[in-house]
Design a protein around this motif. Structure first.
Motif, mmCIF file in Angstrom:
data_model
loop_
_atom_site.group_PDB
_atom_site.id
_atom_site.type_symbol
_atom_site.label_atom_id
_atom_site.label_comp_id
_atom_site.label_asym_id
_atom_site.label_seq_id
_atom_site.Cartn_x
_atom_site.Cartn_y
_atom_site.Cartn_z
ATOM 1 N N LEU A 299 0.849 -1.114 -0.003
ATOM 2 C CA LEU A 299 0.027 -0.109 -0.030
ATOM 3 C C LEU A 299 0.978 1.280 -0.136
ATOM 4 C CD1 LEU A 299 -3.031 0.600 0.130
ATOM 5 C CD2 LEU A 299 -2.803 0.530 2.645
ATOM 6 N N ASN A 300 0.625 2.088 -1.058
ATOM 7 C CA ASN A 300 1.677 3.320 -1.273
ATOM 8 C C ASN A 300 0.553 4.524 -1.269
ATOM 9 O OD1 ASN A 300 3.866 4.843 -1.598
ATOM 10 N ND2 ASN A 300 3.619 4.747 -3.730
ATOM 11 N N CYS A 301 1.243 5.543 -0.632
ATOM 12 C CA CYS A 301 0.405 6.737 -0.358
ATOM 13 C C CYS A 301 -0.948 6.329 0.531
ATOM 14 C CB CYS A 301 -0.238 7.325 -1.563
ATOM 15 S SG CYS A 301 1.043 8.181 -2.587
ATOM 16 N N ALA A 302 -0.690 5.671 1.488
ATOM 17 C CA ALA A 302 -1.659 5.148 2.570
ATOM 18 C C ALA A 302 -2.214 6.448 3.419
ATOM 19 C CB ALA A 302 -1.025 4.027 3.657
ATOM 20 N N ASP A 303 -3.420 6.364 3.603
ATOM 21 C CA ASP A 303 -3.834 7.357 4.434
ATOM 22 C C ASP A 303 -3.641 7.179 5.723
ATOM 23 O OD1 ASP A 303 -5.456 8.562 2.054
ATOM 24 O OD2 ASP A 303 -6.982 7.008 2.168
ATOM 25 N N PRO A 304 -3.539 8.306 6.666
ATOM 26 C CA PRO A 304 -2.892 8.235 7.834
ATOM 27 C C PRO A 304 -4.054 7.388 8.810
ATOM 28 C CG PRO A 304 -3.570 10.404 7.430
ATOM 29 C CD PRO A 304 -3.739 9.673 6.168
ATOM 30 N N LYS A 305 -5.494 7.703 8.559
ATOM 31 C CA LYS A 305 -6.355 7.027 9.019
ATOM 32 C C LYS A 305 -7.617 7.045 8.374
ATOM 33 C CE LYS A 305 -7.883 11.440 11.290
ATOM 34 N NZ LYS A 305 -8.032 12.195 12.453
ATOM 35 N N GLY A 306 -8.795 6.065 8.640
ATOM 36 C CA GLY A 306 -9.790 5.704 7.699
ATOM 37 C C GLY A 306 -9.874 4.175 7.571
ATOM 38 N N GLN A 307 -10.762 3.661 6.729
ATOM 39 C CA GLN A 307 -11.191 2.556 6.605
ATOM 40 C C GLN A 307 -10.599 2.131 5.163
ATOM 41 O OE1 GLN A 307 -12.586 0.353 8.697
ATOM 42 N NE2 GLN A 307 -12.351 2.228 10.021
ATOM 43 N N ASP A 308 -10.181 3.199 4.385
ATOM 44 C CA ASP A 308 -9.970 2.619 2.938
ATOM 45 C C ASP A 308 -8.357 1.608 2.927
ATOM 46 O OD1 ASP A 308 -11.605 4.076 1.598
ATOM 47 O OD2 ASP A 308 -10.374 5.651 1.270
ATOM 48 N N ASN A 309 -7.591 1.955 3.873
ATOM 49 C CA ASN A 309 -6.376 1.045 4.160
ATOM 50 C C ASN A 309 -6.791 -0.262 4.416
ATOM 51 O OD1 ASN A 309 -4.962 3.445 3.391
ATOM 52 N ND2 ASN A 309 -4.224 3.569 5.524
ATOM 53 N N ALA A 310 -7.550 -0.549 5.406
ATOM 54 C CA ALA A 310 -7.955 -1.760 5.783
ATOM 55 C C ALA A 310 -8.849 -2.313 4.606
ATOM 56 C CB ALA A 310 -9.033 -1.725 6.980
ATOM 57 N N ALA A 311 -9.547 -1.560 3.957
ATOM 58 C CA ALA A 311 -10.271 -2.242 2.929
ATOM 59 C C ALA A 311 -9.761 -2.930 1.843
ATOM 60 C CB ALA A 311 -11.574 -1.247 2.436
ATOM 61 N N ALA A 312 -8.386 -2.181 1.348
ATOM 62 C CA ALA A 312 -7.598 -2.199 0.389
ATOM 63 C C ALA A 312 -6.979 -3.834 0.954
ATOM 64 C CB ALA A 312 -6.626 -1.328 0.118
ATOM 65 N N ALA A 313 -6.568 -3.754 2.047
ATOM 66 C CA ALA A 313 -5.734 -4.985 2.253
ATOM 67 C C ALA A 313 -6.789 -6.160 2.439
ATOM 68 C CB ALA A 313 -5.444 -4.752 4.080
ATOM 69 N N GLU A 314 -7.903 -5.939 2.432
ATOM 70 C CA GLU A 314 -8.905 -7.075 2.715
ATOM 71 C C GLU A 314 -9.363 -7.606 1.469
ATOM 72 O OE1 GLU A 314 -13.435 -7.944 4.312
ATOM 73 O OE2 GLU A 314 -12.455 -5.830 4.830
ATOM 74 N N ALA A 315 -9.198 -6.625 0.362
ATOM 75 C CA ALA A 315 -9.405 -7.073 -0.832
ATOM 76 C C ALA A 315 -8.670 -8.057 -1.408
ATOM 77 C CB ALA A 315 -9.551 -5.742 -1.790
ATOM 78 N N LEU A 316 -7.202 -8.019 -0.886
ATOM 79 C CA LEU A 316 -6.263 -9.061 -1.296
ATOM 80 C C LEU A 316 -6.476 -10.543 -0.354
ATOM 81 C CD1 LEU A 316 -3.340 -6.841 -1.841
ATOM 82 C CD2 LEU A 316 -4.182 -8.605 -3.547
ATOM 83 N N ALA A 317 -7.287 -10.807 0.454
ATOM 84 C CA ALA A 317 -7.253 -11.573 1.255
ATOM 85 C C ALA A 317 -7.475 -13.129 0.506
ATOM 86 C CB ALA A 317 -8.347 -11.650 2.335
ATOM 87 N N ASP A 318 -8.158 -13.090 -0.729
ATOM 88 C CA ASP A 318 -8.597 -14.270 -1.363
ATOM 89 C C ASP A 318 -8.124 -14.298 -2.739
ATOM 90 O OD1 ASP A 318 -10.159 -15.251 0.569
ATOM 91 O OD2 ASP A 318 -11.799 -13.861 -0.145
ATOM 92 N N ASN A 319 -6.832 -13.493 -2.913
ATOM 93 C CA ASN A 319 -6.113 -13.402 -4.051
ATOM 94 C C ASN A 319 -5.193 -14.474 -4.134
ATOM 95 O OD1 ASN A 319 -4.118 -12.762 -6.314
ATOM 96 N ND2 ASN A 319 -5.403 -10.589 -6.301
ATOM 97 N N PRO A 320 -5.054 -15.292 -5.098
ATOM 98 C CA PRO A 320 -4.402 -16.590 -5.280
ATOM 99 C C PRO A 320 -3.048 -16.395 -5.727
ATOM 100 C CG PRO A 320 -5.667 -16.521 -7.053
ATOM 101 C CD PRO A 320 -5.955 -15.534 -6.258
ATOM 102 N N GLU A 321 -2.664 -15.064 -6.270
ATOM 103 C CA GLU A 321 -1.233 -14.864 -6.796
ATOM 104 C C GLU A 321 -0.477 -13.959 -6.198
ATOM 105 O OE1 GLU A 321 -0.073 -17.082 -8.857
ATOM 106 O OE2 GLU A 321 -1.923 -17.864 -9.737
ATOM 107 N N ILE A 322 -1.133 -12.978 -5.360
ATOM 108 C CA ILE A 322 -0.598 -11.836 -4.808
ATOM 109 C C ILE A 322 -1.107 -11.647 -3.130
ATOM 110 C CG2 ILE A 322 -0.493 -9.236 -4.790
ATOM 111 C CD1 ILE A 322 -1.359 -9.392 -7.729
#
Length: 219
Positions: A144-167
């Protein structure tokens, strides 16, 4: 080790991370580093030129290889002369990006906590899957680059990768800090500012240590 900064989308800070990681290897670890500009925009080359004029040298070796055949044939020979190779690849799906993935030990995929950036990870995952047919040892890590200092966007972005089989998601976010673009604009890394941004330096050090010197976490 060969690290490829890879993305099919521009504007995610790929080149800024690439040059800062290359300089981190030189300054902190005293490594002999090859920086490969495999992006047709040539931003890393422009950075190196500006840096050379400002400092009288870059501290690393830069080559510009924007064709897939050049990347595929020249990097295997060049890698024997250097401790580490950092490839700035992508900005779009290209032959050079695909070739870089077939050679890299680790693909670092920077993305920002925005929906369009997260969606592009599926496209990159497809390229990673193709590259693994040739390079089965390839590890692909999203940062995660240019991450926000707070808020839910960062957590949501990380969660979006939870089921990615390659990354896998690498929990070493880089914050949205002016130190990165401001120093890059004058040919410097965040370590070389007159008054270095401590948080920017710490974040980059942590990322580099995970990529180059410690067992990789894929959590």
């Amino acid at each position: 080790m060969i690290i490829a900064l890879a993305q099919t989308k521009g504007g995610v800070g790929k080149t800024t991370l690439a040059v800062n990681l290359a300089i981190e290897r030189v300054i902190r670890r005293h490594r002999d580093v090859l920086l490969v500009d495999a992006d047709e925009q040539g931003t890393a080359t422009d950075f190196a030129s500006l840096r050379g004029e400002r400092l009288g040298g870059t501290g690393f070796t830069l080559v510009q290889l924007t064709k897939g055949t050049s990347v595929r044939t020249q990097i295997p020979t060049l890698r024997e002369k250097f401790d580490d190779v950092v490839i700035d690849a992508g900005g779009r799906d290209s032959g050079a990006l695909r070739a870089a993935l077939t050679l890299a030990d680790i693909a670092v995929i920077p993305f920002q906590p925005r929906s369009f950036d997260v969606w592009t990870l599926d496209k990159v995952a497809s390229l990673v899957a193709d590259a693994k047919l040739v390079n089965p040892g390839l590890r692909a890590l999203a940062v995660l680059n240019c991450a926000d200092p707070k808020g839910q966007d960062n957590a949501a972005a990380a969660e979006a990768l939870a089921d990615n089989p390659e990354i896998a998601y690498l929990d070493c976010p880089i914050g949205r800090r002016k130190a990165f673009p401001n120093n890059a604009a004058i040919g410097l890394s965040v370590f070389e500012a007159g008054q270095p941004d401590a948080k920017a330096c710490q974040e980059l050090e942590r990322l580099a240590d995970h990529l180059f010197t410690t067992p990789l976490s894929t959590q």
